[in-house]
Design a protein around this motif. Structure first.
Motif, PDB file in Angstrom:
ATOM      1  N   TRP A 218     -13.811  10.181   1.629  1.00  0.00           N
ATOM      2  CA  TRP A 218     -12.467   9.633   1.809  1.00  0.00           C
ATOM      3  C   TRP A 218     -11.801  10.195   3.060  1.00  0.00           C
ATOM      4  N   LEU A 219     -12.026  11.467   3.345  1.00  0.00           N
ATOM      5  CA  LEU A 219     -11.470  12.046   4.570  1.00  0.00           C
ATOM      6  C   LEU A 219     -12.038  11.347   5.798  1.00  0.00           C
ATOM      7  N   ASN A 220     -13.335  11.055   5.771  1.00  0.00           N
ATOM      8  CA  ASN A 220     -13.959  10.381   6.911  1.00  0.00           C
ATOM      9  C   ASN A 220     -13.346   8.999   7.141  1.00  0.00           C
ATOM     10  N   LEU A 221     -13.110   8.257   6.061  1.00  0.00           N
ATOM     11  CA  LEU A 221     -12.511   6.925   6.208  1.00  0.00           C
ATOM     12  C   LEU A 221     -11.115   7.019   6.840  1.00  0.00           C
ATOM     13  N   ALA A 222     -10.315   7.968   6.369  1.00  0.00           N
ATOM     14  CA  ALA A 222      -8.968   8.142   6.935  1.00  0.00           C
ATOM     15  C   ALA A 222      -9.034   8.694   8.357  1.00  0.00           C
ATOM     16  N   ALA A 223      -9.960   9.616   8.597  1.00  0.00           N
ATOM     17  CA  ALA A 223     -10.102  10.215   9.929  1.00  0.00           C
ATOM     18  C   ALA A 223     -10.481   9.164  10.961  1.00  0.00           C
ATOM     19  N   GLU A 224     -11.344   8.252  10.593  1.00  0.00           N
ATOM     20  CA  GLU A 224     -11.756   7.187  11.518  1.00  0.00           C
ATOM     21  C   GLU A 224     -10.578   6.298  11.911  1.00  0.00           C
TER      22      GLU A 224
ATOM     23  N   MET B 298      -4.275   9.587  -9.224  1.00  0.00           N
ATOM     24  CA  MET B 298      -5.593   9.229  -8.713  1.00  0.00           C
ATOM     25  C   MET B 298      -5.801   7.713  -8.767  1.00  0.00           C
ATOM     26  N   GLU B 299      -5.342   7.081  -9.842  1.00  0.00           N
ATOM     27  CA  GLU B 299      -5.442   5.611  -9.942  1.00  0.00           C
ATOM     28  C   GLU B 299      -4.689   4.931  -8.803  1.00  0.00           C
ATOM     29  N   MET B 300      -3.469   5.392  -8.546  1.00  0.00           N
ATOM     30  CA  MET B 300      -2.637   4.776  -7.502  1.00  0.00           C
ATOM     31  C   MET B 300      -3.260   4.964  -6.118  1.00  0.00           C
ATOM     32  N   PHE B 301      -3.668   6.201  -5.822  1.00  0.00           N
ATOM     33  CA  PHE B 301      -4.290   6.468  -4.527  1.00  0.00           C
ATOM     34  C   PHE B 301      -5.588   5.685  -4.379  1.00  0.00           C
ATOM     35  N   ASN B 302      -6.378   5.642  -5.443  1.00  0.00           N
ATOM     36  CA  ASN B 302      -7.656   4.933  -5.396  1.00  0.00           C
ATOM     37  C   ASN B 302      -7.438   3.440  -5.142  1.00  0.00           C
ATOM     38  N   TYR B 303      -6.440   2.864  -5.787  1.00  0.00           N
ATOM     39  CA  TYR B 303      -6.166   1.440  -5.599  1.00  0.00           C
ATOM     40  C   TYR B 303      -5.762   1.158  -4.151  1.00  0.00           C
ATOM     41  N   ALA B 304      -4.827   1.932  -3.642  1.00  0.00           N
ATOM     42  CA  ALA B 304      -4.370   1.722  -2.255  1.00  0.00           C
ATOM     43  C   ALA B 304      -5.476   2.016  -1.248  1.00  0.00           C
ATOM     44  N   ALA B 305      -6.326   2.986  -1.557  1.00  0.00           N
ATOM     45  CA  ALA B 305      -7.416   3.347  -0.650  1.00  0.00           C
ATOM     46  C   ALA B 305      -8.501   2.282  -0.620  1.00  0.00           C
ATOM     47  N   THR B 306      -8.848   1.753  -1.780  1.00  0.00           N
ATOM     48  CA  THR B 306      -9.952   0.786  -1.836  1.00  0.00           C
ATOM     49  C   THR B 306      -9.517  -0.640  -1.511  1.00  0.00           C
ATOM     50  N   HIS B 307      -8.374  -1.070  -2.023  1.00  0.00           N
ATOM     51  CA  HIS B 307      -7.955  -2.459  -1.821  1.00  0.00           C
ATOM     52  C   HIS B 307      -7.242  -2.704  -0.505  1.00  0.00           C
ATOM     53  N   PHE B 308      -6.572  -1.675   0.005  1.00  0.00           N
ATOM     54  CA  PHE B 308      -5.811  -1.843   1.235  1.00  0.00           C
ATOM     55  C   PHE B 308      -6.369  -1.031   2.394  1.00  0.00           C
TER      56      PHE B 308
ATOM     57  N   ASN C  18      -4.883  11.389   0.518  1.00  0.00           N
ATOM     58  CA  ASN C  18      -4.410  11.969  -0.741  1.00  0.00           C
ATOM     59  C   ASN C  18      -5.495  11.985  -1.808  1.00  0.00           C
ATOM     60  N   LEU C  19      -6.289  10.942  -1.852  1.00  0.00           N
ATOM     61  CA  LEU C  19      -7.405  10.889  -2.798  1.00  0.00           C
ATOM     62  C   LEU C  19      -8.410  12.000  -2.485  1.00  0.00           C
ATOM     63  N   ALA C  20      -8.704  12.188  -1.220  1.00  0.00           N
ATOM     64  CA  ALA C  20      -9.620  13.259  -0.803  1.00  0.00           C
ATOM     65  C   ALA C  20      -9.073  14.623  -1.196  1.00  0.00           C
ATOM     66  N   ARG C  21      -7.781  14.833  -0.998  1.00  0.00           N
ATOM     67  CA  ARG C  21      -7.165  16.111  -1.386  1.00  0.00           C
ATOM     68  C   ARG C  21      -7.326  16.354  -2.884  1.00  0.00           C
ATOM     69  N   MET C  22      -7.175  15.299  -3.662  1.00  0.00           N
ATOM     70  CA  MET C  22      -7.338  15.450  -5.112  1.00  0.00           C
ATOM     71  C   MET C  22      -8.768  15.850  -5.452  1.00  0.00           C
TER      72      MET C  22
ATOM     73  N   ALA D 208       0.835  -1.200   0.000  1.00  0.00           N
ATOM     74  CA  ALA D 208       0.000   0.000   0.000  1.00  0.00           C
ATOM     75  C   ALA D 208       0.872   1.253   0.000  1.00  0.00           C
ATOM     76  N   ASN D 209       1.932   1.263   0.824  1.00  0.00           N
ATOM     77  CA  ASN D 209       2.845   2.409   0.850  1.00  0.00           C
ATOM     78  C   ASN D 209       3.509   2.634  -0.500  1.00  0.00           C
ATOM     79  N   ALA D 210       3.793   1.554  -1.207  1.00  0.00           N
ATOM     80  CA  ALA D 210       4.399   1.681  -2.533  1.00  0.00           C
ATOM     81  C   ALA D 210       3.428   2.354  -3.500  1.00  0.00           C
ATOM     82  N   PHE D 211       2.164   1.960  -3.454  1.00  0.00           N
ATOM     83  CA  PHE D 211       1.171   2.597  -4.317  1.00  0.00           C
ATOM     84  C   PHE D 211       1.027   4.084  -3.978  1.00  0.00           C
ATOM     85  N   VAL D 212       1.049   4.408  -2.697  1.00  0.00           N
ATOM     86  CA  VAL D 212       0.944   5.814  -2.274  1.00  0.00           C
ATOM     87  C   VAL D 212       2.163   6.595  -2.761  1.00  0.00           C
ATOM     88  N   ALA D 213       3.346   6.007  -2.648  1.00  0.00           N
ATOM     89  CA  ALA D 213       4.561   6.689  -3.107  1.00  0.00           C
ATOM     90  C   ALA D 213       4.522   6.931  -4.613  1.00  0.00           C
TER      91      ALA D 213
END
Length: 167
Positions: free
Chosen positions: A82-88, A43-53, A61-65, A16-21
């Motif tokens: 997306w912010l809510n998911l990360a905030a939780e 957006m593809e990379m962030f979306n993949y790491a956000a949804t799959h991991f 980062n996806l929310a910021r975009m 997941a960190n690799a996808f974010v990087a």
């Protein structure tokens, strides 16, 4: 060696960190390597790491975009989601941005001052604990200065409920 069909849970955070990087490099580009910014790839990379991991950094980062309109249209509702998911997950920058977004309201995001103040309070406490991200404390101070007594009381109810749910 990561296999999506048979994932090794211990390797998941690393992947997941690799996808974010890669997403971060795609978003800003790498001038020394002549890699140009590619927001749609980011957006593809962030979306993949956000949804799959379920990676909080990717969700942030996806929310910021979505907030900035990078790689597509601005979408306050998707950003808030997306912010809510990360905030939780305790991601302090996501808590701060979600708090600001809810406190002030925005395009397609209804103002919820009490809930926004709750997220800003949680973010502030996290940022004070590690001594960085002064911008979070600034957002909190600005919101508290304009909040009504009613906003503060509602925030306290939300905060108590949130903290009870974590125990």
């Amino acid at each position: 060696n990561y296999d999506e069909d048979s994932p090794n849970r211990r390797e998941a955070p690393v992947v997941a960190n690799a996808f974010v990087a890669v997403g971060a490099y795609s978003l800003s580009g790498v001038p020394a390597a002549r890699i140009k910014p590619d927001p749609s790839r980011a957006m593809e990379m962030f979306n993949y790491a956000a949804t799959h991991f379920g990676d909080a950094n990717a969700q942030y980062n996806l929310a910021r975009m979505y907030l900035d309109g990078s790689g597509g249209e601005k979408d306050g509702r998707q950003a808030a989601r997306w912010l809510n998911l990360a905030a939780e997950k305790g991601h302090a920058p996501a808590q701060a941005l979600l708090g600001q977004l809810l406190f002030n309201g925005g395009p397609s995001v209804q103002r919820q001052r009490g809930r926004g103040l709750m997220w800003l309070t949680l973010a502030r406490e996290s940022s004070l604990a590690d001594g960085k991200d002064r911008w979070i404390a600034d957002l909190y101070d600005k919101a508290v200065a304009t909040a009504s007594d009613s906003d503060r009381q509602i925030a306290l109810v939300y905060l108590e409920s949130h903290l009870k749910g974590r125990n």
